[in-house]
Scaffold this motif. Sequence first.
Motif, PDB file in Angstrom:
ATOM      1  N   GLU A  83       0.821  -1.210   0.000  1.00 21.35           N
ATOM      2  CA  GLU A  83       0.000   0.000   0.000  1.00 21.35           C
ATOM      3  C   GLU A  83       0.857   1.264   0.000  1.00 21.35           C
ATOM      4  O   GLU A  83       0.449   2.311  -0.524  1.00 21.35           O
ATOM      5  CB  GLU A  83      -0.933   0.000   1.212  1.00 21.35           C
ATOM      6  N   ARG A  84       2.026   1.178   0.592  1.00 19.44           N
ATOM      7  CA  ARG A  84       2.946   2.314   0.606  1.00 19.44           C
ATOM      8  C   ARG A  84       3.722   2.443  -0.701  1.00 19.44           C
ATOM      9  O   ARG A  84       4.491   3.394  -0.883  1.00 19.44           O
ATOM     10  CB  ARG A  84       3.923   2.186   1.773  1.00 19.44           C
ATOM     11  N   GLY A  85       3.567   1.483  -1.596  1.00 17.17           N
ATOM     12  CA  GLY A  85       4.189   1.572  -2.904  1.00 17.17           C
ATOM     13  C   GLY A  85       5.524   0.874  -3.036  1.00 17.17           C
ATOM     14  O   GLY A  85       6.263   1.107  -4.007  1.00 17.17           O
ATOM     15  N   PHE A  86       5.847  -0.020  -2.103  1.00 22.87           N
ATOM     16  CA  PHE A  86       7.123  -0.724  -2.154  1.00 22.87           C
ATOM     17  C   PHE A  86       7.006  -2.046  -2.906  1.00 22.87           C
ATOM     18  O   PHE A  86       5.999  -2.742  -2.792  1.00 22.87           O
ATOM     19  CB  PHE A  86       7.651  -0.996  -0.747  1.00 22.87           C
ATOM     20  N   ARG A  87       8.050  -2.362  -3.654  1.00 18.64           N
ATOM     21  CA  ARG A  87       8.193  -3.676  -4.280  1.00 18.64           C
ATOM     22  C   ARG A  87       9.194  -4.477  -3.457  1.00 18.64           C
ATOM     23  O   ARG A  87      10.168  -3.912  -2.948  1.00 18.64           O
ATOM     24  CB  ARG A  87       8.673  -3.537  -5.724  1.00 18.64           C
ATOM     25  N   PHE A  88       8.998  -5.777  -3.384  1.00 13.75           N
ATOM     26  CA  PHE A  88       9.919  -6.576  -2.590  1.00 13.75           C
ATOM     27  C   PHE A  88       9.850  -8.045  -2.990  1.00 13.75           C
ATOM     28  O   PHE A  88       8.889  -8.504  -3.606  1.00 13.75           O
ATOM     29  CB  PHE A  88       9.627  -6.425  -1.083  1.00 13.75           C
ATOM     30  N   PHE A  89      10.904  -8.757  -2.625  1.00 11.04           N
ATOM     31  CA  PHE A  89      10.964 -10.207  -2.814  1.00 11.04           C
ATOM     32  C   PHE A  89      11.708 -10.787  -1.621  1.00 11.04           C
ATOM     33  O   PHE A  89      12.299 -10.044  -0.817  1.00 11.04           O
ATOM     34  CB  PHE A  89      11.639 -10.574  -4.137  1.00 11.04           C
ATOM     35  N   ALA A  90      11.664 -12.104  -1.485  1.00 12.88           N
ATOM     36  CA  ALA A  90      12.179 -12.725  -0.265  1.00 12.88           C
ATOM     37  C   ALA A  90      13.010 -13.968  -0.551  1.00 12.88           C
ATOM     38  O   ALA A  90      12.709 -14.738  -1.467  1.00 12.88           O
ATOM     39  CB  ALA A  90      11.027 -13.094   0.667  1.00 12.88           C
ATOM     40  N   GLN A  91      14.043 -14.130   0.256  1.00 12.97           N
ATOM     41  CA  GLN A  91      14.831 -15.349   0.313  1.00 12.97           C
ATOM     42  C   GLN A  91      14.554 -15.974   1.680  1.00 12.97           C
ATOM     43  O   GLN A  91      14.794 -15.333   2.711  1.00 12.97           O
ATOM     44  CB  GLN A  91      16.321 -15.026   0.213  1.00 12.97           C
ATOM     45  N   VAL A  92      14.043 -17.178   1.702  1.00 20.00           N
ATOM     46  CA  VAL A  92      13.666 -17.829   2.964  1.00 20.00           C
ATOM     47  C   VAL A  92      14.500 -19.083   3.149  1.00 20.00           C
ATOM     48  O   VAL A  92      14.464 -20.002   2.322  1.00 20.00           O
ATOM     49  CB  VAL A  92      12.167 -18.174   2.988  1.00 20.00           C
ATOM     50  N   THR A  93      15.266 -19.113   4.230  1.00 19.64           N
ATOM     51  CA  THR A  93      16.129 -20.255   4.518  1.00 19.64           C
ATOM     52  C   THR A  93      15.375 -21.307   5.319  1.00 19.64           C
ATOM     53  O   THR A  93      14.799 -21.006   6.361  1.00 19.64           O
ATOM     54  CB  THR A  93      17.365 -19.807   5.312  1.00 19.64           C
ATOM     55  N   ILE A  94      15.367 -22.529   4.805  1.00 20.23           N
ATOM     56  CA  ILE A  94      14.848 -23.692   5.532  1.00 20.23           C
ATOM     57  C   ILE A  94      15.882 -24.791   5.383  1.00 20.23           C
ATOM     58  O   ILE A  94      16.114 -25.287   4.276  1.00 20.23           O
ATOM     59  CB  ILE A  94      13.487 -24.170   5.003  1.00 20.23           C
TER      60      ILE A  94
END
Length: 317
Positions: free
Chosen positions: A71-82
Amino acid sequence: MIVSASRRCDLPAFAMDWLMARIETGHCLVRNPFDAGKLRRVPLDPGSVDAFAFWTRDPRPLLSRAAELEERGFRFFAQVTITGYPEALEPGVLRRDEAVDAFAALAGRLGSARIAWRYDPVILARSRDSGPDLDRGFHLANFEAIAKALEGRTERVVLSFLDEYRGTRSRLAAAGYAEPLFGTRLAGRGEAQDGGAAPEARVQAAVRAASLPEACLDLARELAAIARSRGMTPQSCAEPESLQAAGVEQGACIDPDLVERLTGRTLAARRDPGQRGLCRCAPSVDIGAYGTCPAGCAYCYARRGALRPVDPAAEAL
């Protein structure tokens, strides 16, 4: 500007409230890793931040704030360690099944292209007590179980083998694991050393071989085959080219192609010169701080000194 949050600590798991408070203010301060008295001001407004690259072992806090970020206009992606390692090695992280469920929930929100699974580091070591040996059999069964659960929820899995930092060997021994096989080992006297501007940009006083140990390559071939059978592309993280022959593509954790697709903008530079030589990540600014992550993983390069608690109101971690 890409903001990395963070290679230096699990910021989403333990400091997401701090980040959102700093976004509200519009900036944060970042301590110099070698001189805590030196601070850099990093803007955190949508006009300045092309994308956030999140690194975490617990994506639940990120998921709870995902709508607000968007909603604030940010783009993002994630690296999740398992990794699914014994609790003695990683006492402060989600257990495997919990982590898989949390990953699936975030993937449902972001889509499979914006979330990557990290099976990192791959540790080959012998147990000195009641824990399981971290051998070929352990990894094949463990990796298959996680890959099966994540099938269709991510397009790639990131693999890298354990590097030796100061204290790594003794911390593993204290956790009950002896004779670890390192992809990169500490240099002895008179041996060459790797340079770099920050600890994550080098293996401290390390010698990196042109090829990984054969046991690592053999295991990598089998893990890569499992990954592909589950619809995932296996990619390396700052590993030598020998891993390509084992079926693991050279990867970029902060993938410039993904950032360009997310933003619709062409990056001025596609490789970060501040990272170690084999890293293919796009340039980013890391806003984390060493010594602030309470996860306590025995193998983590970011562990140093006494833990400093996070103050949500502080400008810097």
